[in-house]
Structure formats: C-alpha cells, structure tokens
Design an enzyme around this catalytic site. Structure first.
Site, PDB file in Angstrom:
ATOM      1  N   GLY A  52       0.806  -1.225   0.000  1.00 11.31           N
ATOM      2  CA  GLY A  52       0.000   0.000   0.000  1.00 11.31           C
ATOM      3  C   GLY A  52       0.835   1.269   0.000  1.00 11.31           C
ATOM      4  O   GLY A  52       2.067   1.233   0.022  1.00 11.31           O
ATOM      5  N   GLN A  53       0.133   2.400  -0.009  1.00 10.10           N
ATOM      6  CA  GLN A  53       0.803   3.704  -0.044  1.00 10.10           C
ATOM      7  C   GLN A  53       1.791   3.829   1.108  1.00 10.10           C
ATOM      8  O   GLN A  53       2.930   4.239   0.921  1.00 10.10           O
ATOM      9  CB  GLN A  53      -0.235   4.833   0.052  1.00 10.10           C
ATOM     10  CG  GLN A  53       0.403   6.225  -0.040  1.00 10.10           C
ATOM     11  CD  GLN A  53      -0.502   7.349   0.441  1.00 10.10           C
ATOM     12  OE1 GLN A  53      -1.531   7.111   1.091  1.00 10.10           O
ATOM     13  NE2 GLN A  53      -0.141   8.569   0.126  1.00 10.10           N
ATOM     14  N   ILE A  55      -1.715  -9.362  -0.401  1.00  4.56           N
ATOM     15  CA  ILE A  55      -2.444 -10.395  -1.148  1.00  4.56           C
ATOM     16  C   ILE A  55      -1.853 -10.632  -2.535  1.00  4.56           C
ATOM     17  O   ILE A  55      -2.255 -11.557  -3.229  1.00  4.56           O
ATOM     18  CB  ILE A  55      -3.970 -10.084  -1.253  1.00  4.56           C
ATOM     19  CG1 ILE A  55      -4.190  -8.650  -1.699  1.00  4.56           C
ATOM     20  CG2 ILE A  55      -4.654 -10.334   0.077  1.00  4.56           C
ATOM     21  CD1 ILE A  55      -5.652  -8.311  -1.932  1.00  4.56           C
ATOM     22  N   ASP A 114      -3.428 -13.272   3.010  1.00  7.46           N
ATOM     23  CA  ASP A 114      -4.762 -12.674   3.051  1.00  7.46           C
ATOM     24  C   ASP A 114      -5.148 -12.606   4.532  1.00  7.46           C
ATOM     25  O   ASP A 114      -5.374 -13.635   5.171  1.00  7.46           O
ATOM     26  CB  ASP A 114      -5.729 -13.572   2.259  1.00  7.46           C
ATOM     27  CG  ASP A 114      -7.155 -13.088   2.343  1.00  7.46           C
ATOM     28  OD1 ASP A 114      -7.446 -12.167   3.142  1.00  7.46           O
ATOM     29  OD2 ASP A 114      -7.999 -13.633   1.608  1.00  7.46           O
ATOM     30  N   TYR A 143     -15.536   3.266   6.642  1.00 10.86           N
ATOM     31  CA  TYR A 143     -14.106   3.244   6.993  1.00 10.86           C
ATOM     32  C   TYR A 143     -13.876   3.924   8.350  1.00 10.86           C
ATOM     33  O   TYR A 143     -13.202   3.374   9.228  1.00 10.86           O
ATOM     34  CB  TYR A 143     -13.324   3.964   5.891  1.00 10.86           C
ATOM     35  CG  TYR A 143     -11.876   4.237   6.198  1.00 10.86           C
ATOM     36  CD1 TYR A 143     -10.934   3.218   6.220  1.00 10.86           C
ATOM     37  CD2 TYR A 143     -11.444   5.545   6.441  1.00 10.86           C
ATOM     38  CE1 TYR A 143      -9.599   3.493   6.488  1.00 10.86           C
ATOM     39  CE2 TYR A 143     -10.117   5.819   6.701  1.00 10.86           C
ATOM     40  CZ  TYR A 143      -9.198   4.797   6.725  1.00 10.86           C
ATOM     41  OH  TYR A 143      -7.889   5.072   6.985  1.00 10.86           O
ATOM     42  N   ILE A 192      -2.063  11.372   3.747  1.00 12.86           N
ATOM     43  CA  ILE A 192      -0.609  11.190   3.599  1.00 12.86           C
ATOM     44  C   ILE A 192      -0.179  11.540   2.174  1.00 12.86           C
ATOM     45  O   ILE A 192      -0.721  11.011   1.201  1.00 12.86           O
ATOM     46  CB  ILE A 192      -0.205   9.740   3.934  1.00 12.86           C
ATOM     47  CG1 ILE A 192      -0.626   9.396   5.365  1.00 12.86           C
ATOM     48  CG2 ILE A 192       1.295   9.544   3.738  1.00 12.86           C
ATOM     49  CD1 ILE A 192      -0.365   7.940   5.759  1.00 12.86           C
TER      50      ILE A 192
END
Ligand code: SER
Length: 316
Positions: free
Chosen positions: A12-13, A36, A50, A140, A170
């Site tokens: 991810g970022q 994943i 996962d 979220y 971010i």
C-alpha cells in the site's frame, strides 16, 4: 533487540515505504512484508497473506518467529462506500484476526493505523482534540473508531501492547494512494509534473489535515519505539502535519508550473471531506512521545515536485 516484524498490507501507499524504513532499522532479514499480491520489484522477505485468513497469519507468525505486527491493510474512506457491509466485515475481520493471533502468540507490539476519518460532524472542526466526540459518517471511519476501541480493549484486558495513530491524509512521492478522500493531494503533484490538467474531486477551499510521508514514517517508528510507560493513549493518538486545501496546493504548484491548470468537479468525496476536521490538535503525541512535524506545505510541495520530476524525467 531481536525484533521480527510482519507488515500486513506491504504493497500500500504507506506499507511500501514503511517496509523500507523497517528494513533499514531492523535489517532486511527481520522484516517480513506481506500482502495479497507480490510486487515483482520487491526486495526482501515476502509472504503472500490474506489477513481475512487467521490460520495463515498464524502460520506466518510461527514460521518466522514474528514479535511485532504492523497491520496496515484496510479499505479506505471513498472506496469503502461502494460496499458498506463488505467494507465493515473486511476491515474488522482482519483486525480481529491480527489482535487474536497477537494475543495468542504473546507478541511484543502491534501497530494499527487509525485516521482523521474517525471524526464526524460533532467534533470541533478546528484544532480537534484527541478526546473529541466520534461520530464518523463513513464505514471506513466507523471501522477505525471501533478498531481503536478494540485496540484499547486488548491492551486493558490482555496486556497486548497495541499502539495507534490517527493519520491525516498522507502525501508522498514514493507510492500512490488508493481509495481515499485525501488521494487528490498526491495525484495533483503527478499531474503538475506531467504538465497535465488536474480535475479535483474536492472543492477548492476544502481544508483538510495532511502530512508528508517522511514525517509519517518517523512518527510511526517514534511511537512504536517509545517506552511503554509513556504511551498513555491506548485508542489512538491524534497527529498533525499541516492543514491545507486544494487551492493552497495549487498556489505552491504555480511557483514551479505557472501554467498549471486545475478544474474543480466535486463528487461524493466532497461530502466525506466536509465532515472531517480542518486541523488537528496533537498535543498528547508531542507530550507523550516527543512528536514534532518537520514538513509544512511549502517543503512538501518542493520535495514532491523535485522527487517526481526525477522519477518521470530521470535525465533532466
Ligand atoms: N487518507 C484516508 C482516506 O482518505 C483517511 O485515512 O480515506
């Protein structure tokens, strides 16, 4: 210190940058990146994982002798709204699996990122304090608010050393965000450097708390390495970099690209942003573990443009 660190959500970022910082800190062989999918260019120890599968997390923890987990995988604010129940289930299940495996195996520490998305309309919009009322309006945000309380529960009930930060949006040049409401603040710099028009999904004057990637990485490591006795907040710490709007960023970009074109076409993400704070009070992080941000908007914009130019136009 014999830390063996598992990062869940390493593609991810944040994960892709944090893994490098952790490798630098603990040694390549002591950092197990997982996601994943495998990214071909990744250098280091990697496990396909996962996090909805608790047995698989257990296998990785056992086989590598993991002592710490950074659990970064989640569906973010904007993407999560397409499938509310699925987002809740995924975000919560992954967290429960991580907390349970960590408890059962007696792990030393767990990191669980929270977000400014935990705040909603009833929190003060400016200088929002750590203990403000939480009534998030996205799935979220609800999963992060609930997650913070579960983190605190595992600490109080089982003594599991879970630590958390409420990240602002971010901004980094190293990686791309995906599915968030603050993603525009990264994309805008890419468009500027590519000399393309940027279509902004927020209104020009939508001010949000933001933070530069290098500050985020440093904050995360500082929190995780602080003495346990200093961590007084077991839900999550507010963290501030600086606050600005799309038009503030555009003003900075004009210094480098006076011809830069931007047009505003706010969509559903504007409604999400409108319920988030404009600025954050992070006095507890400053007092408890010495947090100080380094990057303001001017430095963020300068660094983003320099680094992205070097990526896109390496020989200039
Ligand atoms: N940056 C995230 C988002 O926009 C907030 O945590 O969803």
């Amino acid at each position: 210190m014999n830390a063996k660190v598992l990062v869940i959500g390493a593609n991810g970022q944040l994960g892709s940058v944090l893994v490098k910082a952790l490798q630098h800190r603990y040694g390549d062989e002591n950092v197990i990146a997982s996601d994943i999918q495998k990214v071909n260019s990744f250098n280091g120890v990697f496990e396909l994982l996962d996090a909805t599968n608790m047995n698989k997390i257990q296998d990785v923890v056992s086989s590598h002798g993991i002592t710490q987990i950074y659990h970064l995988a989640a569906i973010l604010s904007a993407k999560g709204e397409a499938n509310p129940l699925g987002t809740w289930e995924l975000n919560m299940n992954m967290l429960f699996n991580v907390l349970e495996v960590s408890r059962i195996n007696g792990l030393d520490k767990v990191f669980f990122p929270s977000s400014i998305a935990v705040f909603g309309e009833d929190a003060p919009w400016v200088n929002t304090p750590n203990n403000a009322y939480l009534n998030p309006a996205t799935v979220y945000g609800m999963s992060k608010a609930a997650g913070e309380n579960w983190a605190q529960y595992y600490f109080l009930r089982y003594g599991l050393d879970v630590r958390s930060i409420r990240y602002p949006g971010i901004i980094g040049y190293q990686s791309l965000p995906g599915g968030g409401t603050t993603d525009y603040a990264v994309d805008i710099f890419h468009k500027a450097v590519l000399e393309e028009e940027f279509v902004c999904f927020l209104n020009a004057d939508t001010t949000l708390p933001m933070i530069f990637m290098d500050d985020v990485i440093r904050a995360t490591l500082e929190l995780m390495e602080a003495p346990k006795k200093d961590i007084r907040i077991r839900t999550a710490y507010n963290l501030a970099g600086s606050s600005f709007s799309p038009e503030d960023i555009v003003k900075e970009i004009y210094k480098y690209y006076p011809e830069f074109k931007v047009k505003y076409e706010p969509d559903f993400r504007q409604d999400i942003a409108a319920r988030w704070p404009k600025s954050i009070n992070d006095v507890e992080a400053k007092v408890d573990w010495g947090w100080q941000p380094k990057y303001d908007l001017e430095m963020t914009a300068r660094t983003m443009i320099e680094k992205l130019k070097a990526q896109y136009i390496p020989h200039e």
